[in-house]
Design a protein around this motif. Structure first.
Motif, PDB file in Angstrom:
ATOM      1  N   VAL A  26       0.855  -1.203   0.000  1.00 52.29           N
ATOM      2  CA  VAL A  26       0.000   0.000   0.000  1.00 52.29           C
ATOM      3  C   VAL A  26       0.889   1.251   0.000  1.00 52.29           C
ATOM      4  N   MET A  27       1.898   1.254   0.874  1.00 54.98           N
ATOM      5  CA  MET A  27       2.782   2.433   0.953  1.00 54.98           C
ATOM      6  C   MET A  27       3.476   2.672  -0.376  1.00 54.98           C
ATOM      7  N   GLU A  28       3.946   1.576  -1.003  1.00 57.29           N
ATOM      8  CA  GLU A  28       4.671   1.714  -2.276  1.00 57.29           C
ATOM      9  C   GLU A  28       3.713   2.192  -3.369  1.00 57.29           C
ATOM     10  N   SER A  29       2.493   1.646  -3.369  1.00 55.36           N
ATOM     11  CA  SER A  29       1.505   2.049  -4.386  1.00 55.36           C
ATOM     12  C   SER A  29       1.155   3.526  -4.257  1.00 55.36           C
ATOM     13  N   VAL A  30       0.970   3.967  -3.016  1.00 59.40           N
ATOM     14  CA  VAL A  30       0.607   5.374  -2.792  1.00 59.40           C
ATOM     15  C   VAL A  30       1.768   6.276  -3.202  1.00 59.40           C
ATOM     16  N   ALA A  31       2.974   5.903  -2.792  1.00 61.05           N
ATOM     17  CA  ALA A  31       4.145   6.753  -3.098  1.00 61.05           C
ATOM     18  C   ALA A  31       4.360   6.864  -4.606  1.00 61.05           C
ATOM     19  N   SER A  32       4.221   5.745  -5.323  1.00 61.48           N
ATOM     20  CA  SER A  32       4.485   5.822  -6.774  1.00 61.48           C
ATOM     21  C   SER A  32       3.358   6.578  -7.486  1.00 61.48           C
ATOM     22  N   ALA A  33       2.129   6.446  -6.991  1.00 60.02           N
ATOM     23  CA  ALA A  33       1.014   7.192  -7.618  1.00 60.02           C
ATOM     24  C   ALA A  33       1.205   8.691  -7.404  1.00 60.02           C
ATOM     25  N   VAL A  34       1.579   9.060  -6.182  1.00 59.04           N
ATOM     26  CA  VAL A  34       1.770  10.490  -5.868  1.00 59.04           C
ATOM     27  C   VAL A  34       2.925  11.047  -6.694  1.00 59.04           C
TER      28      VAL A  34
END
Ligand code: 6PG
Length: 262
Positions: A26-34
């Motif tokens: 989740v953290m990686e997905s959010v960071a890459s989307a942002v």
């Protein structure tokens, strides 16, 4: 169009470890989307498995590593109850996560499960999706969708034999779950399958039979098998108890996650 990568299978030791490993994704997905689009859009399911993940995301370690002001939370499904009802997916997420992290209220896009008739609530959520994703006809593309798996192979609120199984146009549907005597709202497969990434979170011995069937039998026996991302990455994450009926050759196809290792 680049075809979707084949689904990843990740095996964690238990439900707590599963939640910690899912929190990393989740953290990686959010960071890459942002990084790519300045915002991250995540749709969450209800149930006990996602609840453990929410509680993990709210702990000091994860809370301080997520850009909450850039994260928009949507719902995969909701029960036909008000937000303060014990069965509300929103209510569960609020208690386990929203109330503990600096996620702006305006970034939480609740399904109005209490609205009647349910078909109107489904339409209202489609309008929410259009406005939030700034789309009209093109399907909203979520950065991440978190899915659970029922013992009957349901996911979201799409249960066996439901007409929602075949829905190809609507983005949100009102369904009625006879065995639970419950009105539901649910995203449909066209939206689920448009996501950049989707994770099935499966924990506990009660899920072992259905997980074995899904990972070893042919397709489309269960609603969950209709989740086949068009171009995104599908990840099945399960713990040892849920994997306990997998034949050894299938079990060893899964990446055995070890705590603390990258
Ligand atoms: C719901 C969920 C549903 C859930 C599965 C698994 O509203 O109930 O969206 O699809 O994810 O039933 O639930 P558990 O994680 O509690 O087994």
């Amino acid at each position: 169009m680049v075809p979707a990568p084949s689904p990843k299978w990740l095996l964690a030791s238990d439900a707590d470890h599963l939640a910690r490993e899912a929190a990393k994704i989740v953290m990686e997905s959010v960071a890459s989307a942002v990084a790519a689009r300045k915002v991250a859009t995540v749709a969450v399911s209800g149930g006990s498995t996602p609840k453990k993940l929410f509680e993990t995301l709210a702990d000091e370690y994860h809370k301080s590593r997520i850009a909450w002001d850039r994260l928009h939370i949507f719902f995969v499904d909701e029960r036909g109850v008000p937000p303060n009802h014990a069965d509300s997916n929103y209510g569960m997420a609020k208690a386990a996560l929203f109330s503990k992290v600096p996620l702006p209220e305006s970034n939480i896009h609740r399904m109005t499960g209490e609205m009647l008739p349910p078909a109107e609530a489904a339409k209202a959520y489609e309008s929410t999706l259009r406005a939030s994703f700034k789309v009209d006809k093109s399907i909203p593309v979520f950065d991440l969708i978190l899915l659970g798996l029922g013992e009957d192979g349901h996911t979201a609120s799409i249960f066996p034999k439901m007409e929602a199984l075949e829905e190809t146009a609507k983005w949100v549907m009102a369904t009625y779950v006879e065995k639970l005597k419950s009105n539901r709202l649910t995203l449909t497969f066209p939206v689920l399958n448009a996501a950049r990434r989707a994770i099935f979170l499966v924990a506990g011995k009660s899920k072992a039979p259905v997980l074995k069937d899904i990972l070893t039998q042919g397709p489309s026996r269960y609603p969950a098998q209709r989740v086949n991302l068009t171009t995104g990455e599908l990840i099945w994450m399960f713990d040892q108890a849920a994997a306990s009926e997998l034949p050894p050759d299938v079990r060893f196809k899964a990446l055995h996650l070890v705590e603390g290792k990258i």
